[in-house]
Write a protein that holds these residues in place. Structure first.
Motif, PDB file in Angstrom:
ATOM      1  N   ASN A 111       0.803  -1.224   0.000  1.00  0.00           N
ATOM      2  CA  ASN A 111       0.000   0.000   0.000  1.00  0.00           C
ATOM      3  C   ASN A 111       0.838   1.278   0.000  1.00  0.00           C
ATOM      4  O   ASN A 111       0.284   2.369   0.110  1.00  0.00           O
ATOM      5  N   ALA A 125       0.471   0.578  -6.609  1.00  0.00           N
ATOM      6  CA  ALA A 125      -0.802  -0.058  -6.261  1.00  0.00           C
ATOM      7  C   ALA A 125      -1.957   0.560  -7.039  1.00  0.00           C
ATOM      8  O   ALA A 125      -2.801  -0.155  -7.597  1.00  0.00           O
ATOM      9  N   SER A 126      -2.011   1.876  -7.101  1.00  0.00           N
ATOM     10  CA  SER A 126      -3.083   2.544  -7.845  1.00  0.00           C
ATOM     11  C   SER A 126      -3.029   2.188  -9.323  1.00  0.00           C
ATOM     12  O   SER A 126      -4.065   1.921  -9.944  1.00  0.00           O
ATOM     13  N   VAL A 129      -4.274  -1.419  -9.703  1.00  0.00           N
ATOM     14  CA  VAL A 129      -5.719  -1.520  -9.473  1.00  0.00           C
ATOM     15  C   VAL A 129      -6.500  -1.005 -10.678  1.00  0.00           C
ATOM     16  O   VAL A 129      -7.503  -1.598 -11.079  1.00  0.00           O
ATOM     17  N   ASN A 130      -6.034   0.080 -11.273  1.00  0.00           N
ATOM     18  CA  ASN A 130      -6.758   0.680 -12.390  1.00  0.00           C
ATOM     19  C   ASN A 130      -6.645  -0.096 -13.693  1.00  0.00           C
ATOM     20  O   ASN A 130      -7.453   0.117 -14.602  1.00  0.00           O
ATOM     21  N   ALA A 132      -5.517  -3.769 -13.830  1.00  0.00           N
ATOM     22  CA  ALA A 132      -5.335  -5.211 -13.643  1.00  0.00           C
ATOM     23  C   ALA A 132      -6.389  -6.043 -14.371  1.00  0.00           C
ATOM     24  O   ALA A 132      -7.564  -5.701 -14.375  1.00  0.00           O
ATOM     25  N   ASP A 135      -7.928  -9.997  -9.950  1.00  0.00           N
ATOM     26  CA  ASP A 135      -8.062  -9.424  -8.615  1.00  0.00           C
ATOM     27  C   ASP A 135      -6.726  -8.858  -8.142  1.00  0.00           C
ATOM     28  O   ASP A 135      -5.655  -9.323  -8.557  1.00  0.00           O
ATOM     29  N   VAL A 136      -6.805  -7.867  -7.257  1.00  0.00           N
ATOM     30  CA  VAL A 136      -5.613  -7.252  -6.677  1.00  0.00           C
ATOM     31  C   VAL A 136      -5.751  -7.270  -5.159  1.00  0.00           C
ATOM     32  O   VAL A 136      -6.796  -6.898  -4.625  1.00  0.00           O
ATOM     33  N   TYR A 137      -4.710  -7.728  -4.487  1.00  0.00           N
ATOM     34  CA  TYR A 137      -4.670  -7.765  -3.036  1.00  0.00           C
ATOM     35  C   TYR A 137      -3.666  -6.713  -2.586  1.00  0.00           C
ATOM     36  O   TYR A 137      -2.486  -6.790  -2.925  1.00  0.00           O
ATOM     37  N   ILE A 138      -4.131  -5.697  -1.865  1.00  0.00           N
ATOM     38  CA  ILE A 138      -3.250  -4.632  -1.392  1.00  0.00           C
ATOM     39  C   ILE A 138      -2.895  -4.927   0.063  1.00  0.00           C
ATOM     40  O   ILE A 138      -3.774  -4.934   0.935  1.00  0.00           O
TER      41      ILE A 138
END
Length: 142
Positions: A111, A125-126, A129-130, A132, A135-138
């Motif tokens: 994060n 991370a951003s 996420v935008n 991917a 799924d994304v695990y932060i």
């Protein structure tokens, strides 16, 4: 058939914390963990994105770094199937491209850069996420 989890590392403690969480998850689920490090063309460059610092290095150095981290993770989780490699480009873009190429079901990122100025300027991370394909695990690493 197992799924594939991918995590990016850059040699930082926060990236290792995210990779450790990914390895623990892969060990529990029986999924493959792919540990990757980003590199640029035949040079070394330090990139600051918000509060993230990523080292983009040549392919050999990126392979050595990811292999070293994968070996450390295997010591902690000998039952896990952990592979390593290098990805070309900026970290967020490289993680997304690699996830698409190998059919990953999950990308794990830390994060760092999700708060303050990093949130405005963007973070790995951003970026993941935008874009991917999965799924994304932060992981809370800060």
């Amino acid at each position: 058939m197992s799924n594939i989890i991918i995590v990016g590392v850059d040699g930082s403690d926060t990236a290792f914390a995210a990779a450790s969480r990914a390895a623990a998850l892969a060990a529990k689920t029986g999924d493959e963990l792919r540990v990757v490090s980003a590199h640029a063309k035949d040079n070394t460059e330090v990139v600051h994105i918000g509060s993230d610092t990523w080292i983009l290095d040549d392919a050999d150095q990126a392979n050595k770094l990811s292999a070293n981290i994968a070996a450390r993770l295997r010591q902690a989780h000998p039952e896990a199937n952990i592979t390593s490699g290098a990805i070309h480009g900026k970290p967020a873009e490289g993680l997304v491209k690699e996830a698409e190429a190998i059919g990953a079901q999950l990308i794990v990122v830390g994060n760092v850069g999700m708060k303050g100025l990093g949130r405005v300027l963007g973070s790995v991370a951003s970026g993941v996420v935008n874009s991917a394909p999965c799924d994304v695990y932060i992981v809370k690493t800060s």
